[in-house]
Design a protein around this motif. Structure first.
Motif, PDB file in Angstrom:
ATOM      1  N   ARG A 258       0.825  -1.200   0.000  1.00  0.00           N
ATOM      2  CA  ARG A 258       0.000   0.000   0.000  1.00  0.00           C
ATOM      3  C   ARG A 258       0.865   1.258   0.000  1.00  0.00           C
ATOM      4  NH1 ARG A 258      -4.817   2.001   3.740  1.00  0.00           N
ATOM      5  NH2 ARG A 258      -5.433   3.689   2.378  1.00  0.00           N
ATOM      6  N   ASP A 259       0.440   2.222  -0.792  1.00  0.00           N
ATOM      7  CA  ASP A 259       1.071   3.541  -0.848  1.00  0.00           C
ATOM      8  C   ASP A 259       0.117   4.518  -0.179  1.00  0.00           C
ATOM      9  OD1 ASP A 259       2.356   5.890  -1.394  1.00  0.00           O
ATOM     10  OD2 ASP A 259       2.145   5.772  -3.563  1.00  0.00           O
ATOM     11  N   PRO A 260       0.330   4.830   1.096  1.00  0.00           N
ATOM     12  CA  PRO A 260      -0.630   5.684   1.808  1.00  0.00           C
ATOM     13  C   PRO A 260      -0.612   7.142   1.354  1.00  0.00           C
ATOM     14  CG  PRO A 260       1.238   5.210   3.208  1.00  0.00           C
ATOM     15  CD  PRO A 260       1.425   4.399   1.955  1.00  0.00           C
ATOM     16  N   LEU A 261       0.423   7.575   0.657  1.00  0.00           N
ATOM     17  CA  LEU A 261       0.513   8.970   0.229  1.00  0.00           C
ATOM     18  C   LEU A 261       0.027   9.194  -1.197  1.00  0.00           C
ATOM     19  CD1 LEU A 261       3.994   9.853   1.739  1.00  0.00           C
ATOM     20  CD2 LEU A 261       1.729  10.289   2.702  1.00  0.00           C
ATOM     21  N   GLY A 262      -0.283   8.134  -1.919  1.00  0.00           N
ATOM     22  CA  GLY A 262      -0.752   8.268  -3.292  1.00  0.00           C
ATOM     23  C   GLY A 262      -2.173   8.806  -3.346  1.00  0.00           C
ATOM     24  N   LYS A 263      -2.525   9.429  -4.489  1.00  0.00           N
ATOM     25  CA  LYS A 263      -3.859  10.001  -4.678  1.00  0.00           C
ATOM     26  C   LYS A 263      -4.489   9.443  -5.940  1.00  0.00           C
ATOM     27  CE  LYS A 263      -2.328  14.456  -3.757  1.00  0.00           C
ATOM     28  NZ  LYS A 263      -2.490  15.871  -3.983  1.00  0.00           N
ATOM     29  N   VAL A 264      -5.811   9.309  -5.899  1.00  0.00           N
ATOM     30  CA  VAL A 264      -6.574   8.838  -7.051  1.00  0.00           C
ATOM     31  C   VAL A 264      -7.633   9.880  -7.374  1.00  0.00           C
ATOM     32  CG1 VAL A 264      -8.060   7.012  -7.963  1.00  0.00           C
ATOM     33  CG2 VAL A 264      -6.215   6.435  -6.379  1.00  0.00           C
ATOM     34  N   GLU A 265      -7.721  10.255  -8.660  1.00  0.00           N
ATOM     35  CA  GLU A 265      -8.735  11.206  -9.126  1.00  0.00           C
ATOM     36  C   GLU A 265      -9.519  10.581 -10.266  1.00  0.00           C
ATOM     37  OE1 GLU A 265      -6.708  14.696 -10.433  1.00  0.00           O
ATOM     38  OE2 GLU A 265      -6.085  15.279  -8.422  1.00  0.00           O
ATOM     39  N   ARG A 266     -10.811  10.860 -10.321  1.00  0.00           N
ATOM     40  CA  ARG A 266     -11.669  10.429 -11.414  1.00  0.00           C
ATOM     41  C   ARG A 266     -12.290  11.676 -12.022  1.00  0.00           C
ATOM     42  NH1 ARG A 266     -13.505   5.701 -12.470  1.00  0.00           N
ATOM     43  NH2 ARG A 266     -13.019   4.888 -10.425  1.00  0.00           N
ATOM     44  N   ASN A 267     -11.963  11.943 -13.281  1.00  0.00           N
ATOM     45  CA  ASN A 267     -12.412  13.152 -13.980  1.00  0.00           C
ATOM     46  C   ASN A 267     -12.061  14.424 -13.199  1.00  0.00           C
ATOM     47  OD1 ASN A 267     -13.426  11.838 -16.230  1.00  0.00           O
ATOM     48  ND2 ASN A 267     -15.445  11.587 -15.313  1.00  0.00           N
ATOM     49  N   GLY A 268     -10.882  14.450 -12.604  1.00  0.00           N
ATOM     50  CA  GLY A 268     -10.393  15.620 -11.896  1.00  0.00           C
ATOM     51  C   GLY A 268     -10.884  15.771 -10.471  1.00  0.00           C
TER      52      GLY A 268
ATOM     53  N   GLY B 191     -11.339   7.505  -0.022  1.00  0.00           N
ATOM     54  CA  GLY B 191     -11.338   6.114   0.394  1.00  0.00           C
ATOM     55  C   GLY B 191     -10.640   5.163  -0.557  1.00  0.00           C
ATOM     56  N   ALA B 192     -10.169   5.647  -1.688  1.00  0.00           N
ATOM     57  CA  ALA B 192      -9.479   4.769  -2.638  1.00  0.00           C
ATOM     58  C   ALA B 192      -8.121   4.374  -2.066  1.00  0.00           C
ATOM     59  CB  ALA B 192      -9.304   5.461  -3.976  1.00  0.00           C
ATOM     60  N   ARG B 193      -7.786   3.112  -2.229  1.00  0.00           N
ATOM     61  CA  ARG B 193      -6.502   2.606  -1.758  1.00  0.00           C
ATOM     62  C   ARG B 193      -5.624   2.319  -2.966  1.00  0.00           C
ATOM     63  NH1 ARG B 193      -9.540  -0.447   2.824  1.00  0.00           N
ATOM     64  NH2 ARG B 193     -10.479  -1.532   1.084  1.00  0.00           N
TER      65      ARG B 193
ATOM     66  N   VAL C  52      -4.598  -8.725   2.012  1.00  0.00           N
ATOM     67  CA  VAL C  52      -4.745  -8.547   3.449  1.00  0.00           C
ATOM     68  C   VAL C  52      -5.263  -7.123   3.594  1.00  0.00           C
ATOM     69  CG1 VAL C  52      -3.547  -8.406   5.650  1.00  0.00           C
ATOM     70  CG2 VAL C  52      -2.878 -10.140   3.988  1.00  0.00           C
ATOM     71  N   GLN C  53      -6.424  -6.971   4.170  1.00  0.00           N
ATOM     72  CA  GLN C  53      -7.164  -5.712   4.200  1.00  0.00           C
ATOM     73  C   GLN C  53      -6.290  -4.487   4.442  1.00  0.00           C
ATOM     74  OE1 GLN C  53     -10.369  -5.538   3.502  1.00  0.00           O
ATOM     75  NE2 GLN C  53     -10.590  -3.373   3.837  1.00  0.00           N
ATOM     76  N   GLY C  54      -6.117  -3.677   3.395  1.00  0.00           N
ATOM     77  CA  GLY C  54      -5.445  -2.390   3.505  1.00  0.00           C
ATOM     78  C   GLY C  54      -3.936  -2.422   3.627  1.00  0.00           C
ATOM     79  N   LEU C  55      -3.301  -3.596   3.564  1.00  0.00           N
ATOM     80  CA  LEU C  55      -1.854  -3.660   3.744  1.00  0.00           C
ATOM     81  C   LEU C  55      -1.097  -4.109   2.508  1.00  0.00           C
ATOM     82  CD1 LEU C  55      -1.652  -5.342   7.250  1.00  0.00           C
ATOM     83  CD2 LEU C  55      -1.314  -2.943   6.700  1.00  0.00           C
ATOM     84  N   VAL C  56      -1.466  -5.265   1.992  1.00  0.00           N
ATOM     85  CA  VAL C  56      -0.719  -5.879   0.907  1.00  0.00           C
ATOM     86  C   VAL C  56      -1.665  -6.725   0.056  1.00  0.00           C
ATOM     87  CG1 VAL C  56      -0.052  -7.907   2.255  1.00  0.00           C
ATOM     88  CG2 VAL C  56       1.388  -7.192   0.370  1.00  0.00           C
TER      89      VAL C  56
END
Length: 129
Positions: A26-36, A41-43, A81-85
């Motif tokens: 998991r990359d906790p600092l990454g960001k996900v955008e959909r249409n800007g 809650g996206a992991r 494994v929930q939220g880790l790997v």
């Protein structure tokens, strides 16, 4: 007891080194955008090769973009494994392409960003840190 810990740690390091293409952390600092618009809650998970796995828990969507193919898709076999790997079945994991064909639109990948169109045609932008 000390020998067991040392041997266990050594086996874990060897396992991770051998299967580094299959293991997504998991990359906790990454960001996900959909249409800007930021997706709350996206992991985001990445592996050794900067292949990207995006998981949206509210909608149960999972997208996998691998550098060797560039075609975004839904992983056929994925354990987490929930939220880790998470881990895939092979170094070049089998995916169901988002458009239903193998000749889907390729993602644009760099070391810091991945951009692709999802199954609805929305532009998904992933920023890695």
């Amino acid at each position: 007891m000390r020998k067991i810990l040392v041997v266990g740690t050594l086996l874990l390091v060897i396992f991770v080194a051998v299967f580094r293409q299959r293991i997504f952390l998991r990359d906790p600092l990454g960001k996900v955008e959909r249409n800007g618009v930021a997706v709350d809650g996206a992991r985001l998970f990445i592996n050794f090769s900067n292949d990207v796995l995006v998981e949206e828990p509210g909608t149960e969507r999972r997208y996998l973009v691998q550098g060797w193919s560039g075609v975004p898709g839904v992983p056929q076999i994925l354990g987490c494994v929930q939220g880790l790997v998470c881990w895939t079945d092979a170094d070049h994991a089998a995916v169901y392409p988002l458009d239903g064909r193998r000749a889907g639109a390729k993602a644009v990948m760099s070391a810091k960003e991945v951009t692709f169109a999802d199954e609805t045609g929305a532009q998904v932008r992933v920023q890695l840190r």
